[in-house]
Structures are given as C-alpha cells and as structure tokens.
Scaffold this active site. Structure first.
Site, PDB file in Angstrom:
ATOM      1  N   HIS A 105       0.815  -1.219   0.000  1.00 55.00           N
ATOM      2  CA  HIS A 105       0.000   0.000   0.000  1.00 55.00           C
ATOM      3  C   HIS A 105       0.850   1.273   0.000  1.00 55.00           C
ATOM      4  O   HIS A 105       0.345   2.358  -0.276  1.00 55.00           O
ATOM      5  CB  HIS A 105      -0.996   0.011   1.163  1.00 55.00           C
ATOM      6  CG  HIS A 105      -0.438   0.343   2.512  1.00 55.00           C
ATOM      7  ND1 HIS A 105      -0.280  -0.600   3.509  1.00 55.00           N
ATOM      8  CD2 HIS A 105      -0.013   1.503   3.043  1.00 55.00           C
ATOM      9  CE1 HIS A 105       0.212  -0.026   4.592  1.00 55.00           C
ATOM     10  NE2 HIS A 105       0.379   1.254   4.324  1.00 55.00           N
ATOM     11  N   ASP A 136      -0.088  -7.515   1.333  1.00 54.74           N
ATOM     12  CA  ASP A 136       0.397  -6.149   1.518  1.00 54.74           C
ATOM     13  C   ASP A 136       1.926  -6.099   1.562  1.00 54.74           C
ATOM     14  O   ASP A 136       2.516  -5.418   2.403  1.00 54.74           O
ATOM     15  CB  ASP A 136      -0.193  -5.510   2.773  1.00 54.74           C
ATOM     16  CG  ASP A 136      -0.114  -3.976   2.730  1.00 54.74           C
ATOM     17  OD1 ASP A 136       0.167  -3.431   1.643  1.00 54.74           O
ATOM     18  OD2 ASP A 136      -0.325  -3.347   3.778  1.00 54.74           O
ATOM     19  N   GLY A 212       3.432   6.756   8.315  1.00 52.40           N
ATOM     20  CA  GLY A 212       4.772   6.804   7.770  1.00 52.40           C
ATOM     21  C   GLY A 212       5.616   5.605   8.173  1.00 52.40           C
ATOM     22  O   GLY A 212       6.630   5.314   7.549  1.00 52.40           O
ATOM     23  N   ASN A 213       5.214   4.899   9.242  1.00 50.30           N
ATOM     24  CA  ASN A 213       5.942   3.706   9.675  1.00 50.30           C
ATOM     25  C   ASN A 213       5.693   2.511   8.763  1.00 50.30           C
ATOM     26  O   ASN A 213       6.427   1.509   8.824  1.00 50.30           O
ATOM     27  CB  ASN A 213       5.546   3.309  11.095  1.00 50.30           C
ATOM     28  CG  ASN A 213       6.273   4.106  12.158  1.00 50.30           C
ATOM     29  OD1 ASN A 213       5.674   4.874  12.893  1.00 50.30           O
ATOM     30  ND2 ASN A 213       7.587   3.918  12.250  1.00 50.30           N
ATOM     31  N   SER A 214       4.651   2.561   7.945  1.00 52.05           N
ATOM     32  CA  SER A 214       4.312   1.429   7.093  1.00 52.05           C
ATOM     33  C   SER A 214       5.507   0.983   6.263  1.00 52.05           C
ATOM     34  O   SER A 214       6.146   1.784   5.588  1.00 52.05           O
ATOM     35  CB  SER A 214       3.166   1.796   6.142  1.00 52.05           C
ATOM     36  OG  SER A 214       1.962   1.941   6.837  1.00 52.05           O
ATOM     37  N   LEU A 271     -15.694 -13.281   1.767  1.00 49.24           N
ATOM     38  CA  LEU A 271     -16.640 -13.968   2.646  1.00 49.24           C
ATOM     39  C   LEU A 271     -17.359 -12.989   3.553  1.00 49.24           C
ATOM     40  O   LEU A 271     -18.573 -13.058   3.709  1.00 49.24           O
ATOM     41  CB  LEU A 271     -15.911 -15.033   3.470  1.00 49.24           C
ATOM     42  CG  LEU A 271     -16.762 -15.851   4.451  1.00 49.24           C
ATOM     43  CD1 LEU A 271     -17.879 -16.605   3.713  1.00 49.24           C
ATOM     44  CD2 LEU A 271     -15.883 -16.828   5.231  1.00 49.24           C
ATOM     45  N   GLY A 272     -16.603 -12.080   4.167  1.00 47.02           N
ATOM     46  CA  GLY A 272     -17.231 -11.038   4.965  1.00 47.02           C
ATOM     47  C   GLY A 272     -17.213 -11.266   6.460  1.00 47.02           C
ATOM     48  O   GLY A 272     -18.147 -10.859   7.156  1.00 47.02           O
ATOM     49  N   VAL A 273     -16.161 -11.911   6.968  1.00 47.07           N
ATOM     50  CA  VAL A 273     -16.029 -12.088   8.409  1.00 47.07           C
ATOM     51  C   VAL A 273     -14.648 -11.646   8.862  1.00 47.07           C
ATOM     52  O   VAL A 273     -13.698 -11.633   8.080  1.00 47.07           O
ATOM     53  CB  VAL A 273     -16.232 -13.562   8.842  1.00 47.07           C
ATOM     54  CG1 VAL A 273     -17.655 -14.011   8.583  1.00 47.07           C
ATOM     55  CG2 VAL A 273     -15.229 -14.477   8.154  1.00 47.07           C
TER      56      VAL A 273
END
Length: 366
Positions: A105, A136, A212-214, A271-273
C-alpha cells in the site's frame, strides 16, 4: 503510505471485555466498513525470548538495524479510500544493490518512487519489481546503487506475548531521521479485515506505530527483523500491527524476480467475516466446544457470510472439505477461490456442527 499530517489507513477500535483478559474488537469506518481484530488471552507462554534490559540496549539494536532502514516516497498516487495522492512510508534494504522490502500500500499505483537512505538527503529513484496485494508486501529496486547496508531477517515463530520489540520508521515523514519506539508483543496471530482486504497472522504491539511507519521493521532484542509495520488504530491507543516476517519470506523470491500476484476487488473472493484463531487457551476462556478453528468476531452486513447465517461466536472449522484450524487457514482458503464460487462451510455453534453452502462474493471496491 501516508500523506503529510494525515493518520494511517487502517482504522480499528478495540474494546475491553470482562476481567478474563479476552479482547474483542469492532470499529466502523467512515463508509462505514466494519473492521475487526481480536486478541488471544494473555497467558504464560514461557520465558521472554526477546528482552531489552537497559536503554543502552536500544542503541545497540539501532546500530544493527537503522543503516538498513530507508524512507520511501511516492508521487501521483491514484486516489483511494485510505491512501493519499502523495505520501511517504518506510522500507528495509534486503541487498547491497538496493532491493527494498516495503508494504504494497506504500507504493501501489505510484508513477514515481524515490528512496532516501538514513542520514542522507538525496533521493534515489526506484522501481517496483513485484507485489502481493493480498499480503500487503512489495519489493522495489533502487537505481544505480551498490555497497549498501542491509537488515537481517529473523524469525517470528519464536515470538511470545510480552517479548520486547522496537519499531523504526519514517513517522509523519518528519525531517531529522527515523522515529524509534519501544514496546512489547501484545498479541499474536491477529486478523484485521475491511473492504480492501484481510490480513492474517499479524503481530500486535504497543510500540507506537504512526503514519509513515508502514513498511518499516519491527525488530527483536538481537536487532533482527521479526515483522513489517503495517497498520495502526486511530481510535485506540497503543495498538499497532505488523506482518510476521515468516509470512513474508516465502514471497520474496518471486517478488524479487518481478513476480506479481495482483488482485483487485473485482477478482478477489470475499466472505465477509473477521476472525480470531482458536487454541486451547481461547477455547477455555470462552467455553468453546472446540479448540481449533477460526472464531467469528464480526459478520459484515450484506455479505455472503451473513446470507449464509453465520453469527458472531461461531467457529469455522471446515471450508469446502478442508479443515480450518486458524484464521490464517480461513484467509488462505478464501483467497484461493474466485468470486461466485460456491463452497461448503462447516462451523460450530455451541456444541452443534452446522454445514451450509456459501457463494463467495466480490470484495467491494475501496
């Protein structure tokens, strides 16, 4: 990847449960998209495997790691729900000729990437080699460099709750060098989920992780990278998440060669969980009838999971004939399928095993 003076992308809120020490989390984003994270009970898992006894130890850790940390900046980033048009993040040098590990990202969609070494002001152009959006993780390559110091990738498998860790990164894109924070491992094997994706097997830490740590390192007392800082909560204090390094290592060979596993909402199964891994301690604390599986913490409204009747507190133990023993198992199983696939799901509610059919959906666009 963050804009100047804007908080990081992933928003989570955790609420304390009873004195049992079990944490459950739920947050609503601005859309509102449901995000969730749940922690295992804090139990005695053995001796502290990473101990920083004195302030001078922090300086020793930094001497090993900091030279291999870089600042990553992008321009003309495609606008998205969480990440800005221009922003900054962190990276870790993997090779002397400029291979850099960072978050997907941080660099996804960028038309221009530059890297600045610690202690220098000149920005060096870099190119994206490969990315795994589902995890990611991304690898970029600096142009025309050699002889650079590198970080040492350790192992996250030996981490225990309570271990000391240090986070290093380009917090807030401030001038004057990287930001360094110390903390402990607060929980292991966390899962966070929102409409842009699901990350599993995360390390939770109270070491301050800021915008910014990403892409920066989370290191142990030996100065070895045990995780890559990825997300934090703006709605709660002392809650940050890092991708375990043992999940990153298997991806590097392909990404360094220019491989990509790009997925977009239109071709990513959903799935949505949001779930928590069940083990003996979690089962005992919550009185569950099974001691493995993926405990459902949140069922997002209107998703395939809700349509199939899943509820908070159910434990998913089977996915289309495969045994599910953890949140990671479930995330891997879902990502291996396509939107529209019809799968059989087995879950435990109370003492009853339930089999149901679920048609996986498309992950909603960010």
């Amino acid at each position: 990847m963050v804009p100047r003076w804007v908080s990081l992308a992933v928003l989570l809120a955790l609420v304390m449960s009873t004195a049992s020490g079990v944490l459950a989390g739920l947050a609503l984003s601005h859309n509102p998209t449901r995000l969730a994270a749940t922690a295992q009970p804090i139990v005695n898992t053995g001796p502290n495997t990473s101990l920083i006894a004195h302030p001078t130890d922090i300086q020793s850790v930094l001497a090993k790691v900091e030279p291999g940390v870089v600042f990553v900046r992008t321009q003309d980033y495609a606008p998205g729900r969480f990440f800005p048009t221009q922003g900054a993040g962190t990276g870790m040098l993997l090779s002397a000729d400029g291979l850099v590990l960072t978050n997907n990202h941080v660099v996804a969609g960028a038309t221009s990437i530059t890297v600045t070494l610690v202690g220098q002001t000149n920005a060096i152009a870099a190119d994206l080699l490969g990315a795994d959006p589902a995890s990611d993780v991304a690898v970029i390559k600096m142009r025309g460099v050699s002889g650079l110091p590198t970080v040492t990738l350790g192992s996250s498998s030996a981490l225990r709750v309570g271990d000391n860790v240090v986070a290093i990164g380009n917090a807030l894109d401030l001038k004057g060098g990287p930001t360094v924070t110390e903390g402990i491992v607060s929980a292991l094997d966390r899962t966070i989920d929102d409409q842009t994706g699901t990350l599993t097997g995360l390390i939770q830490t109270d070491a301050a992780i800021n915008p910014g740590n990403s892409g920066g390192p989370l290191v142990n007392s030996n100065g070895e990278v045990v995780g890559m800082n990825t997300a934090t909560s703006s709605d709660a204090q002392n809650i940050g998440f890092a991708i375990a390094v043992d999940q990153i290592k298997p991806l590097l060979s392909q990404l360094e060669k220019g491989g990509s596993t790009a997925q977009t909402p239109s071709n990513t199964a959903f799935l949505g969980v949001s779930t928590q891994t069940v083990d003996d301690n979690v089962a005992s604390q919550l009185g569950l009838s099974v001691n493995t599986g993926a405990l459902v913490a949140v069922v997002s409204a209107g998703t395939p999971a809700e349509k199939a009747g899943l509820q908070q507190g159910d434990v998913i133990v089977g996915f289309d004939g495969k045994t599910i023993t953890s949140s990671t198992d479930l995330g891997t199983a879902v990502r291996a399928r396509k939107p529209g696939d019809k799968v059989n799901l087995t879950y435990v509610r109370g003492a009853r095993h339930v089999n149901t059919s679920v048609t996986l959906g498309n992950r909603p666009a960010a």
